[in-house]
Design an enzyme around this catalytic site. Structure first.
Site, PDB file in Angstrom:
ATOM      1  N   TYR A  56       2.666  -0.057   3.830  1.00  0.00           N
ATOM      2  CA  TYR A  56       2.672  -1.060   4.894  1.00  0.00           C
ATOM      3  C   TYR A  56       1.397  -0.908   5.714  1.00  0.00           C
ATOM      4  CZ  TYR A  56       7.683  -1.752   3.936  1.00  0.00           C
ATOM      5  OH  TYR A  56       8.890  -2.006   3.346  1.00  0.00           O
ATOM      6  N   GLY A 209      16.002 -14.191   6.761  1.00  0.00           N
ATOM      7  CA  GLY A 209      15.390 -15.145   5.845  1.00  0.00           C
ATOM      8  C   GLY A 209      13.918 -15.397   6.085  1.00  0.00           C
ATOM      9  N   PHE A 212      13.446 -18.285   8.541  1.00  0.00           N
ATOM     10  CA  PHE A 212      14.180 -19.542   8.392  1.00  0.00           C
ATOM     11  C   PHE A 212      15.521 -19.516   9.124  1.00  0.00           C
ATOM     12  CE2 PHE A 212      11.650 -20.490   4.385  1.00  0.00           C
ATOM     13  CZ  PHE A 212      11.021 -21.605   4.905  1.00  0.00           C
TER      14      PHE A 212
END
Length: 333
Positions: A56, A209, A212
């Site tokens: 990361y 999501g 979303f």
């Protein structure tokens, strides 16, 4: 904050965790100070589980966590249960490959420990599976790190239920990590069940999501600036517009139920099993507060039915990964 266990022999952690990929600008610019604010808020809210990885930001996420722990002292180290991962590497030409050897795992874990300024992690994952190597050998390599005192428990990421069962026959697997949300429900086809059977925690990444399932989805104008999302099928047109429209009723339902959409998405995920632990990432303390609200929410069976009525299985437009992004995760159904 309710707690859940990382496997039958693992640590008790908060039901909600922090996905620290956001500390490495995966979803947009951030600062270490901003990451510290998230971790301060986590301490205040009783959130104890941090999930990161050596890749990361090529160590940036772990470096930020290490600097935070150093600045806050032993109380912070005692508060957090830290998980990291390794297994994604590059060949001589710079192409991505997977390395599940003990040499790779140990070398990368040593670097992770140095970046975070700690002697041992609470959980160490195989980040991606090199299918050319028997999973039994991988489990033995990870178990060797437990014996060496460099990790307290081991986990696997993005693997099939059958692979989990073979690995667990060699050494207890504390956690399996995979994408899971109202938008991505494939784990319900065997992986959630295998984890429950084996006493393995299921750690759900991207539980809102990839925005979303929030009140403030990433705008299409920003997608082209985000390396992963700009080529992700769900964020390409016309799928992006379809998905915004498809999730509008969910946002309305959340408002009707008196909570932000992100809160409702987290509450739904936690309701799917006592062994399920979502690890959303965020760069915003306000959004983090919404996630905590979801972890503290209680849903009834009728609430769950209402949620799944507006977002039934299979509603999402586009695959969760493109062809390149699918290299590594195991498909099993």
């Amino acid at each position: 904050m309710q707690t859940r266990r990382l496997g039958t022999q693992g640590a008790d952690v908060s039901a909600l965790g922090i996905g620290a990929m956001s500390f490495a600008e995966f979803y947009g610019p951030t600062t270490d100070e901003n990451s510290y604010a998230i971790l301060d808020a986590a301490m205040d809210a009783g959130v104890t589980h941090i999930d990161t990885s050596n890749v990361y930001g090529m160590g940036r996420s772990e470096t930020a966590i290490g600097a935070y722990l150093k600045s806050r002292g032993q109380a912070a180290r005692d508060h957090f249960v830290i998980a990291t991962k390794a297994g994604i590497s590059k060949d001589a030409d710079g192409n991505r490959k997977f390395d599940n050897s003990l040499d790779h795992f140990e070398a990368e874990l040593d670097k992770s420990l140095e970046r975070m300024g700690i002697d041992c992690v609470d959980l160490f994952y195989m980040h991606r599976y090199d299918a050319s190597r028997p999973i039994e050998d991988v489990a033995e390599a990870l178990a060797a790190l437990v014996k060496k005192g460099k990790t307290k428990a081991i986990g696997l990421s993005e693997i099939a239920p059958s692979t989990l069962r073979r690995a667990a026959a060699v050494h207890p697997i504390a956690a399996v990590q995979s994408e899971y949300s109202l938008a991505t429900r494939a784990p319900e086809l065997g992986l959630l069940q295998a984890c429950a059977d084996l006493g393995t925690a299921f750690v759900a990444f991207s539980p809102v999501g990839r925005s979303f399932l929030t009140d403030d989805p990433i705008p299409v104008s920003r997608v082209s600036d985000l390396g992963f999302l700009k080529s992700n099928p769900r964020f390409q047109q016309p799928n992006y517009d379809y998905n915004i429209a498809a999730t509008k009723p969910f946002r309305a339902l959340a408002a009707d139920m008196g909570m932000p959409a992100a809160s409702l998405a987290i509450a739904w995920t936690l309701h799917k099993g006592d062994h399920v632990l979502p690890i959303p990432g965020t760069r915003s303390t306000a959004h983090f507060a919404e996630l905590v609200q979801g972890a503290n929410a209680v849903l009834s069976d009728s609430d769950m039915a209402r949620i799944e009525d507006v977002l039934p299985v299979g509603w999402a437009h586009g695959d969760r990964y493109n062809a390149g992004q699918w290299v590594g995760p195991e498909r099993y159904c």
